[in-house]
Write an enzyme that holds these catalytic residues in place. Structure first.
Site, PDB file in Angstrom:
ATOM      1  N   HIS A 104     -17.535 -37.881 -51.491  1.00 48.67           N
ATOM      2  CA  HIS A 104     -16.738 -36.677 -51.766  1.00 48.67           C
ATOM      3  C   HIS A 104     -15.792 -36.932 -52.929  1.00 48.67           C
ATOM      4  O   HIS A 104     -15.203 -38.008 -53.038  1.00 48.67           O
ATOM      5  CB  HIS A 104     -15.973 -36.205 -50.519  1.00 48.67           C
ATOM      6  N   ASP A 107     -13.215 -34.871 -53.616  1.00 46.73           N
ATOM      7  CA  ASP A 107     -11.879 -34.334 -53.346  1.00 46.73           C
ATOM      8  C   ASP A 107     -10.984 -35.416 -52.735  1.00 46.73           C
ATOM      9  O   ASP A 107     -11.469 -36.412 -52.200  1.00 46.73           O
ATOM     10  CB  ASP A 107     -11.944 -33.108 -52.414  1.00 46.73           C
ATOM     11  N   ASP A 157     -10.259 -43.770 -51.217  1.00 44.49           N
ATOM     12  CA  ASP A 157     -10.904 -42.694 -50.444  1.00 44.49           C
ATOM     13  C   ASP A 157     -11.158 -41.500 -51.354  1.00 44.49           C
ATOM     14  O   ASP A 157     -10.347 -40.622 -51.441  1.00 44.49           O
ATOM     15  CB  ASP A 157     -10.010 -42.300 -49.268  1.00 44.49           C
ATOM     16  N   GLU A 198     -14.500 -32.507 -48.341  1.00 39.91           N
ATOM     17  CA  GLU A 198     -14.653 -33.359 -47.164  1.00 39.91           C
ATOM     18  C   GLU A 198     -13.314 -33.469 -46.470  1.00 39.91           C
ATOM     19  O   GLU A 198     -13.220 -33.478 -45.250  1.00 39.91           O
ATOM     20  CB  GLU A 198     -15.154 -34.751 -47.571  1.00 39.91           C
ATOM     21  N   GLU A 199     -12.255 -33.534 -47.264  1.00 38.23           N
ATOM     22  CA  GLU A 199     -10.916 -33.734 -46.703  1.00 38.23           C
ATOM     23  C   GLU A 199     -10.343 -32.434 -46.125  1.00 38.23           C
ATOM     24  O   GLU A 199      -9.396 -32.466 -45.360  1.00 38.23           O
ATOM     25  CB  GLU A 199      -9.957 -34.269 -47.777  1.00 38.23           C
ATOM     26  N   GLU A 205     -17.450 -43.956 -47.449  1.00 35.97           N
ATOM     27  CA  GLU A 205     -16.089 -43.867 -46.893  1.00 35.97           C
ATOM     28  C   GLU A 205     -15.484 -45.267 -46.748  1.00 35.97           C
ATOM     29  O   GLU A 205     -16.197 -46.234 -46.492  1.00 35.97           O
ATOM     30  CB  GLU A 205     -16.126 -43.187 -45.517  1.00 35.97           C
ATOM     31  N   HIS A 230      -4.871 -41.978 -47.741  1.00 38.46           N
ATOM     32  CA  HIS A 230      -4.043 -40.829 -47.331  1.00 38.46           C
ATOM     33  C   HIS A 230      -2.542 -41.178 -47.350  1.00 38.46           C
ATOM     34  O   HIS A 230      -1.740 -40.440 -46.780  1.00 38.46           O
ATOM     35  CB  HIS A 230      -4.440 -40.309 -45.934  1.00 38.46           C
TER      36      HIS A 230
HETATM   37 ZN    ZN Z   1     -12.930 -39.963 -47.380  1.00 35.90          ZN
END
Ligand code: ZN
Length: 379
Positions: free
Chosen positions: A68, A70, A101, A136-137, A165, A352
């Site tokens: 992903h 994003d 990520d 995805e997030e 991931e 994150h």
């Molecule tokens: Zn991820």
């Protein structure tokens, strides 16, 4: 050091692709893939960019890389040492939102594919595909879920899928995943009898009831105690809200928000049944709203897992732990294509969070691992 991974990663981090915005990341990746001879399909679904790229012979096995573009928002910028969207290297670490990520893994797998094709394009037995989304997030509703439906309709097949991931915990490759727990949300409204705080016997204090209910719910035995500690079903209450009443009043309603992360040994039906029973046991009047955001999945252990295990063992002298812990991933949608799935990526200790970073050596190592896996499956 492989400068092309860094070059690509820096370009991707510079795009503030906060979910579901792609901000041109997939275009940057497409350019690399076109040069290698990939055929690329783009799927813009509402606010989400998706792409499916393929090269090779459909009659052989297909190895897909899933990713992903994003990222989650950076949060309070004051907590960042560097601008999250200006890739910055310090002490051999590259800082920026998405570094781990998962723009770092994407850069690693794109370059591993490039190196593999440069060396072995004429010997490749099957096919390499690359599937990317920009959601995805976030809600994930216009991402891989819809693209997979289209791919199934088109009779596309994916035999092996590597999800980039960040699965590593202490060192690169120490942990990989072959499934994930499911995620089930519950909005729960308690209905009671309000009253004067000095006359509790003539009212019903929902806050007190909620405390006992939460205690029992979080201690509940879901019958999957034999699975690993972080793979068991777990319950988190993330919000309790009661209307603002005067100091001497007991409120007549209460709201709870709860999330269940459940293993493949437990069904949604079973969770719903047990929660209802527990509410009845505590004599609570309620209404509830459930939302299933991801079913659990676990894929068969076959050739892909074998090769991943062997490759990592050669590098680390230690086999990786195969786990299903953590949040959901887009792997759950690919599992409907009956593919063998392994999630393998960078360290997840800063994802994150402010000051997300990736170690530059890890990027190169990961790319080398991916390349060995491609060689093991397609030569
Ligand atoms: Zn991820």
């Amino acid at each position: 050091m492989n400068s092309s991974i860094l070059k690509l990663l820096k370009k991707l981090i510079s795009k503030a692709s906060i979910s579901p915005n792609d901000m041109g990341c997939q275009k940057i990746i497409s350019k690399e893939l076109y040069k290698l001879g990939f055929a690329i399909e783009n799927f813009k679904i509402e606010d989400t960019n998706n792409m499916f790229a393929k090269i090779g012979n459909k009659h052989g096995k297909t190895l897909n890389f899933l990713g992903h573009t994003d990222v989650v928002p950076p949060g309070n910028l004051l907590n960042w040492k560097y601008n999250p969207f200006v890739p910055t290297i310090h002490d051999n670490n590259l800082f920026g939102r998405g570094a781990a990520d998962m723009k770092g893994s994407i850069s690693s797998f794109i370059i591993s594919v490039k190196n593999f094709l440069n060396k072995f394009v004429h010997k490749m037995k099957g096919r390499i595909t690359i599937l990317l989304t920009s959601d995805e997030e976030g809600s994930a509703k216009n991402g891989i879920k819809k693209v997979v439906k289209y791919l199934i309709k088109k009779k596309e097949k994916i035999d092996y899928c590597i999800v980039g991931e960040p699965t590593s915990e202490i060192f690169l490759g120490d942990t990989i995943k072959n499934g994930r727990r499911g995620s089930l949300h519950l909005k729960l409204y308690f209905l009671g009898k309000g009253g004067h705080i000095a006359y509790p016997n003539s009212s019903e204090n929902l806050i007190h009831k909620a405390c006992f209910f939460i205690h029992d719910l979080t201690k509940f035995d879901w019958g999957d105690n034999y699975v690993d500690k972080d793979e068991k079903t777990s319950v988190q209450v993330s919000k309790i809200f009661s209307e603002d009443v005067p100091e001497n009043v007991i409120s007549e309603n209460l709201f709870l928000r709860i999330n269940f992360r459940f293993s493949h040994k437990v069904s949604v039906k079973q969770i719903k049944f047990c929660v209802r029973n527990l509410l009845n046991y505590h004599n609570i009047k309620f209404f509830m709203k459930w939302k299933l955001s991801g079913k659990p999945f676990i894929t068969k252990r076959g050739k892909l897992l074998d090769i991943v295990n062997k490759t990592i063992f050669l590098l680390n002298k230690k086999k990786p732990k195969v786990s299903i812990s953590g949040g959901t991933s887009d792997g759950r949608f690919i599992s409907t294509m009956k593919s063998e799935i392994v999630e393998l990526g960078l360290l997840n200790n800063t994802i994150h969070k402010p000051n997300e970073f990736v170690n530059i050596n890890d990027l190169n190592k990961l790319s080398a691992i991916y390349q060995k896996i491609i060689e093991g499956l397609l030569l």
